[in-house]
Design an enzyme around this catalytic site. Structure first.
Site, PDB file in Angstrom:
ATOM      1  N   LEU A 573       0.873  -1.171   0.000  1.00 39.08           N
ATOM      2  CA  LEU A 573       0.000   0.000   0.000  1.00 39.08           C
ATOM      3  C   LEU A 573       0.910   1.220   0.000  1.00 39.08           C
ATOM      4  CD1 LEU A 573      -3.005   0.815   0.119  1.00 39.08           C
ATOM      5  CD2 LEU A 573      -2.815   0.906   2.606  1.00 39.08           C
ATOM      6  N   ASP A 574       0.648   2.168  -0.909  1.00 40.26           N
ATOM      7  CA  ASP A 574       1.533   3.317  -1.066  1.00 40.26           C
ATOM      8  C   ASP A 574       1.678   4.097   0.236  1.00 40.26           C
ATOM      9  OD1 ASP A 574       1.755   2.588  -3.683  1.00 40.26           O
ATOM     10  OD2 ASP A 574       0.332   4.076  -4.436  1.00 40.26           O
ATOM     11  N   VAL A 575       2.820   4.752   0.387  1.00 38.47           N
ATOM     12  CA  VAL A 575       3.140   5.472   1.621  1.00 38.47           C
ATOM     13  C   VAL A 575       2.087   6.521   1.985  1.00 38.47           C
ATOM     14  CG1 VAL A 575       4.809   7.011   2.722  1.00 38.47           C
ATOM     15  CG2 VAL A 575       5.605   5.043   1.419  1.00 38.47           C
TER      16      VAL A 575
END
Length: 761
Positions: A573-575
């Protein structure tokens, strides 16, 4: 006509076999090499059979009864080489080891020629002896400054070959040949694992020295030496850019002097070392186009095709005219000589043409015919690559998939059926092998040719292998791929990060798996190829792996500290985004969930606020995506010619307007079939509806305005569904975070259909 270059009588103290058997072996050698055997047991071998180099010693005579201790280092090394040429005989392999052990003790007599010959002999017999290998690499490292170019490259080739089978113990191959077939190699026990780690460390320092010495002597290398050294460095993942740049310049200047095998080796080395040298690619393409492909072996042709695809895959541009001409020429050679290609070669060319998007239906029909003929020769890695290539190009070859599926089942069935018999052995390469199995399952499912029986056998195989990995924690000491952590609490919050204000939390805890809520500003896993660009995120980003190690003891859950298994996390999951993560606490749960993900049983649902009013009829975005790694990597983009398949399903939940400006927005529910990098953000931007407050996929003006009312990227994974170990389905939901709720409050619904989702979220 026979020029005697070696007159050898083997000492009785080294033979240890019946004299009759010894004479039989010598006569067999003589029959193969046109040599004559005298009555005293000496053998005069013709120059054509034994001379490997012009500068090899031309005569070595050892009489019966001579002790090894009485021989010089040069004599021992020469005798070891002679034995290595009989490597198919078990006793000769034993003699090479005995001679090698004696030779490395002569520290005062060491020479570059002798060390190179001894290394060549050990690499040729393919027999493990870690103390001898460590001693030999240490001796070569100490004397590398006096090595001539040929001795340097011979030593590099030999040590590279030795280290490639450094983790393949013969006893396990004999007991469980299927594990070797899978590429799963074991190290027996704690002592062997620790000893193997020392050997790997020794090899690591050795290759740094060899790379430096090669750079100093490269000007004196012949073309064969250049290709050999490049091959050896790449084989050991030594990506020394300075050395490979010099090799590229050398090739561009003297490419006509390289043999066909040398050209193929150079191409393979650059691709394996991930050297993106476009000028080298141009020189390579021009050189191969000017040659007759008949001089290349099938392996050479497949290596060149594979190398071109690997080197050029980071490029966003379509293949140039020269590269297209080269692929067309290679395709013609493959059509003509397809029957000569091995299973690995067929896999390489299929993958290369598919990933370069130059695949044609006639080519894959020819490859498919040969795959069916040779399907029993496929190992796991080429099988997975072939499945992927045929699925990627949507090849209409059901027979090929059926035979590959049958071969996959045969490999799985040949695995040991009782993993507890391997309790004391560590499967060091299990991660890669199991990943290949899962990749093959994904390809078969994507192509619509995965039958339930194959899926069941894969599940059983992964379960057996995972049980072996879930060994007692004290055996972890010898594993180099575990990022060892502590059980003490850590200060996670970074004072420079405005995103990491929240802490992760556990939403669901089962016996062997978790659902964890990831706050914005936390990183699931850092890819070493990705260096964060300044401006998007702070330089210090909190790691979810630290949270796992603080909440759960690593001694009890070693997978939470295992880099190769993503710290137990099943997906990323993207930052800047928040949402739910599925985390395995055991290897058994990890592979079961990974298989569910690739079978489509794990569902990931997102809520996204994007610009504009998305049409109510829009239900999916189907567009291939391409991305790069590295510090200068650009955002992911839709790229028909070079992208990987990506599918995003969506449902418009409502249309809204910003109260202060009247700007239009849409609240969208999203479910993804594929998990490409930045897939949702890129796909929405592609259809003209970028995510609110997304600085990477919207223009700077829009992003600056969004920052005034929305705290961050408006993308949240709010729901996960999966099966537990008892095949019970779980659905876990998470409410919208407070910062995104605050942004939503600044919007007003545009109609009655938007009122319910507005208040729900």
């Amino acid at each position: 006509k026979h020029v005697a270059c070696s007159c050898v009588a083997l000492p009785q103290s080294l033979i240890r076999v019946a004299h009759s058997r010894f004479l039989f072996s010598i006569r067999m050698l003589a029959a193969r090499s046109s040599a004559s055997v005298c009555s005293r047991g000496r053998v005069c071998v013709c120059q054509r059979a034994t001379r490997r180099r012009e500068d090899e010693p031309k005569e070595v005579e050892i009489c019966h009864g001579t002790r090894a201790q009485d021989l010089s280092f040069e004599s021992l090394a020469s005798l070891a080489c002679w034995h290595a040429r009989l490597a198919s005989h078990q006793h000769c392999q034993e003699h090479v080891l005995a001679l090698g052990r004696e030779a490395v003790q002569r520290r005062s007599e060491l020479s570059s020629r002798g060390l190179a010959s001894l290394a060549w002999a050990l690499a040729t017999v393919v027999v493990r002896n870690q103390p001898l290998e460590v001693a030999l690499t240490s001796a070569i490292s100490s004397h590398v400054s006096i090595f001539e170019s040929r001795d340097l490259t011979t030593s590099a080739w030999a040590i590279a070959r030795i280290s490639t089978f450094a983790s393949r113990p013969a006893h396990l191959a004999q007991q469980h040949p299927a594990t070797m077939d899978l590429g799963i190699y074991c190290v027996a026990g704690r002592e062997s694992a620790a000893h193997g780690q020392n050997s790997v460390a020794s090899f690591g320092s050795f290759w740094g020295i060899m790379a430096s010495q090669a750079l100093r002597q490269l000007w004196s290398f012949t073309p064969q030496d250049v290709s050999t050294m490049a091959w050896a460095l790449a084989k050991q993942s030594v990506s020394n850019r300075e050395v490979f740049t010099s090799v590229a310049h050398h090739f561009q200047s003297f490419h006509t002097q390289f043999s066909a095998q040398g050209v193929a080796n150079i191409a393979w080395a650059f691709a394996t070392a991930s050297m993106q040298e476009q000028e080298f690619v141009k020189s390579l393409s021009a050189d191969v186009l000017n040659r007759d492909l008949c001089v290349f072996s099938p392996q050479g042709i497949s290596n060149i095709a594979w190398a071109l695809a690997v080197i050029d895959r980071e490029s966003r541009k379509a293949l140039g005219v020269q590269e297209q001409r080269l692929f067309a020429k290679l395709e013609g050679a493959i059509h003509t000589r397809a029957a000569e290609f091995s299973a690995q070669g067929l896999a390489n060319v299929a993958w290369a043409f598919a990933s370069s998007t130059v695949a044609s239906a006639p080519l894959f029909e020819v490859i498919g015919v040969e795959v069916i003929r040779k399907h029993n020769s496929f190992l796991l890695q080429p099988l997975a690559n072939t499945c992927w290539a045929f699925a990627f190009v949507s090849a209409s070859t059901p027979d090929t998939f059926r035979y590959l599926s049958t071969r996959l089942e045969a490999i799985l069935e040949s695995l040991p059926g009782t993993p507890w018999r391997l309790r004391s052995e560590i499967l060091r390469h299990l991660a890669g092998s199991c990943s290949e199995v899962i990749a093959a399952v994904w390809a078969l499912r994507t192509a619509g040719h995965l039958n339930p029986g194959t899926a069941l056998r894969v599940r059983r195989m992964l379960d057996r292998c995972a049980r072996v990995l879930d060994f007692p924690p004290e055996l972890c000491a010898g594993l180099g791929y575990l990022e060892r952590g502590t059980d003490s609490s850590c200060d996670f919050l970074c004072p420079h990060s405005s995103l990491a204000r929240d802490q992760p939390s556990v939403r669901l805890k089962l016996s062997d798996r978790l659902v964890v809520r990831k706050p914005p500003g936390w990183e699931v896993k850092r890819d070493p190829r990705d260096m964060r660009q300044h401006g998007e995120f702070p330089s210090q980003i909190q790691q979810m792996s630290l949270y796992f190690r603080s909440m759960f003891p690593v001694s009890q859950y070693p997978i939470l500290s295992d880099v190769l298994h993503n710290f137990g996390v099943i997906h990323r999951l993207d930052v800047p985004n928040s949402g739910l993560l599925l985390v395995a606490q055991t290897y058994q749960a990890y592979y079961e969930l990974a298989l569910q993900l690739n079978l489509g049983s794990v569902q990931r649902d997102y809520v996204v606020l994007c610009h504009g009013w998305v049409a109510l009829t829009r239900q999916e975005v189907l567009a291939p995506l391409h991305w790069q790694h590295g510090a200068q990597a650009l955002p992911t983009e839709v790229c028909v010619s070079r992208g990987k398949p990506a599918r995003t399903k969506l449902r418009v939940l409502g249309h809204f307007t910003r109260k202060s400006t009247g700007e239009a927005f849409s609240l969208v529910g999203i479910r993804i079939d594929t998990g490409r990098r930045h897939q949702i953000r890129c796909h929405l931007a592609h259809i003209g509806h970028p995510v609110a407050c997304d600085g990477k996929y919207s223009n700077q003006r829009t992003f600056s305005i969004d920052e005034l009312w929305c705290a961050r990227n408006f993308l949240h994974r709010y729901q996960l569904s999966f099966f537990d170990c008892h095949l019970n389905k779980h659905r876990v939901s998470d409410q919208l975070p407070a910062d995104l709720q605050a942004a939503l409050q600044k919007l007003s619904e545009s109609g009655p259909l938007s009122r319910q989702p507005f208040h729900s979220f």
